[in-house]
Design an enzyme around this catalytic site. Structure first.
Site, short mmCIF file in Angstrom:
data_model
loop_
_atom_site.label_atom_id
_atom_site.label_comp_id
_atom_site.label_asym_id
_atom_site.label_seq_id
_atom_site.Cartn_x
_atom_site.Cartn_y
_atom_site.Cartn_z
CB THR A 1 0.52 11.54 3.04
OG1 THR A 1 0.64 12.11 1.71
CG2 THR A 1 -0.61 12.26 3.79
CG LEU B 1 -1.46 3.90 4.68
CD1 LEU B 1 -2.01 3.07 3.52
CD2 LEU B 1 -1.21 3.01 5.88
CG HIS B 2 -1.88 9.50 0.39
ND1 HIS B 2 -0.81 10.34 0.16
CD2 HIS B 2 -1.93 8.65 -0.67
CE1 HIS B 2 -0.24 10.03 -1.00
NE2 HIS B 2 -0.89 9.00 -1.52
CG ASP B 3 -7.07 8.72 2.78
OD1 ASP B 3 -7.83 8.05 2.07
OD2 ASP B 3 -6.58 9.81 2.41
#
Ligand code: RIB
Ligand code: CA
Length: 309
Positions: free
Chosen positions: A191, A237-239
């Site tokens: 990520t 912006l991980h998710d």
């Protein structure tokens, strides 16, 4: 054929973008949204999910609240990143989207029971998923894949060794990784290749619809909060990376390895120990995402935001 998914989340700014991506892309059919305590308390993460779904006009997807606290450890939240509301940065009205009366765990189980080939996409602490595995073992054996954002094969972001989603409920993560179900782990290593740069922010701002305006405002807050917080590295912006793996697996390259979760109350509590070299002798039990085609990822994210009218 669209991939059927359930998004289990703790909105949270990046969770909000993951929700918008999952709803907008035709390769994914968002069957349900479930919420868990994580970035903020359950009441706040649940209200935030309803708020984002209301702005985006996502009215036909049930949203249900789940676990209000981790299985064993004390509760962690992340106000330094997501603010007191858990989704600071946009003036939300009262949500029009209502709350499904079922517990998230039961909504997950009923949805999996009713459909074949359902992929779970948990992007918060894994408490709801662990509870579903224990409460509905027979049904949960049907799950096609668990594509989760969490963990790290290297440094953590909440302790030197542990990433937030895993560290917030290590026992739940252990239950998921040792369940025997297919698990795809989308860790910080991956990520952090999806950084919210000023150029990306400008592109989101230029989309020019209300949902993208909301996304730009949320990303602006999120980026600034991470800049202001000591020691946090850039706004990743991980998710949405987990959702992108479901949509276009080829832009999220994975490797099959053994992953175990540290549940001893030690300095590495909540660490995901990823045997990338295959030296532990332990059977591989997960796919771990390692390389992101960042250009393709951002095209996906911007196309999704553009799809909202
Ligand atoms: O470590 C990043 C993860 O923790 C993301 O899911 C973010 O939303 C927080 O839940
Ligand atoms: Ca999250």
């Amino acid at each position: 054929m669209a991939q059927k998914i359930i998004l289990d989340c703790d909105p949270g700014h990046d969770d909000a973008l993951a929700l918008l991506l999952a709803h907008a892309h035709p390769a994914v059919e968002l069957l349900a949204v479930t919420t868990v305590a994580g970035n903020q308390t359950l009441d706040k993460t649940t209200l935030n999910a309803r708020r984002v779904m209301s702005v985006a006009g996502i009215k036909e997807v049930p949203v249900a609240a789940g676990a209000a606290r981790p299985l064993m450890r004390d509760q962690l939240t992340a106000p330094e990143v997501h603010g007191q509301s858990g989704l600071e940065g946009w003036p939300f009205d009262e949500p029009e989207v209502g709350l499904d009366p079922r517990h998230a765990v039961d909504l997950i189980a009923e949805t999996v029971a009713a459909c074949d080939e359902v992929t779970l996409v948990p992007v918060g602490p894994l408490t709801n998923i662990a509870l579903a595995l224990h409460r509905h073992p027979g049904v949960m054996a049907k799950v096609k894949d668990i594509v989760l954002m969490g963990g790290s094969s290297g440094l953590g972001n909440t302790t030197p060794a542990a990433e937030f989603n895993i560290h917030a409920d290590p026992e739940a993560a252990h239950i998921v990784f040792s369940s025997g179900l297919p698990v795809t782990m989308v860790p910080l290593d991956l990520t952090h290749q999806a950084m919210v740069t000023p150029q990306i922010l400008e592109q989101v701002r230029a989309v020019g619809n209300r949902v993208a305006d909301m996304a730009a405002a949320l990303l602006g807050f999120y980026s600034q909060a991470i800049d202001d917080a000591d020691g946090l590295s850039g706004a990743a912006l991980h998710d949405p990376c987990a959702v992108a793996r479901v949509i276009h697996p080829e832009i999220v390259e994975c490797k099959r390895v053994n992953v175990v979760v540290e549940t001893a109350r030690s300095w590495s509590y909540g660490a995901t120990v990823c045997d990338l070299q295959g030296i532990s002798g332990r059977e591989p039990n997960a796919l771990i995402a390692q390389d992101l085609d960042a250009g393709a990822f951002w095209d996906l994210m911007l196309d999704a935001l553009t799809a909202y009218s």
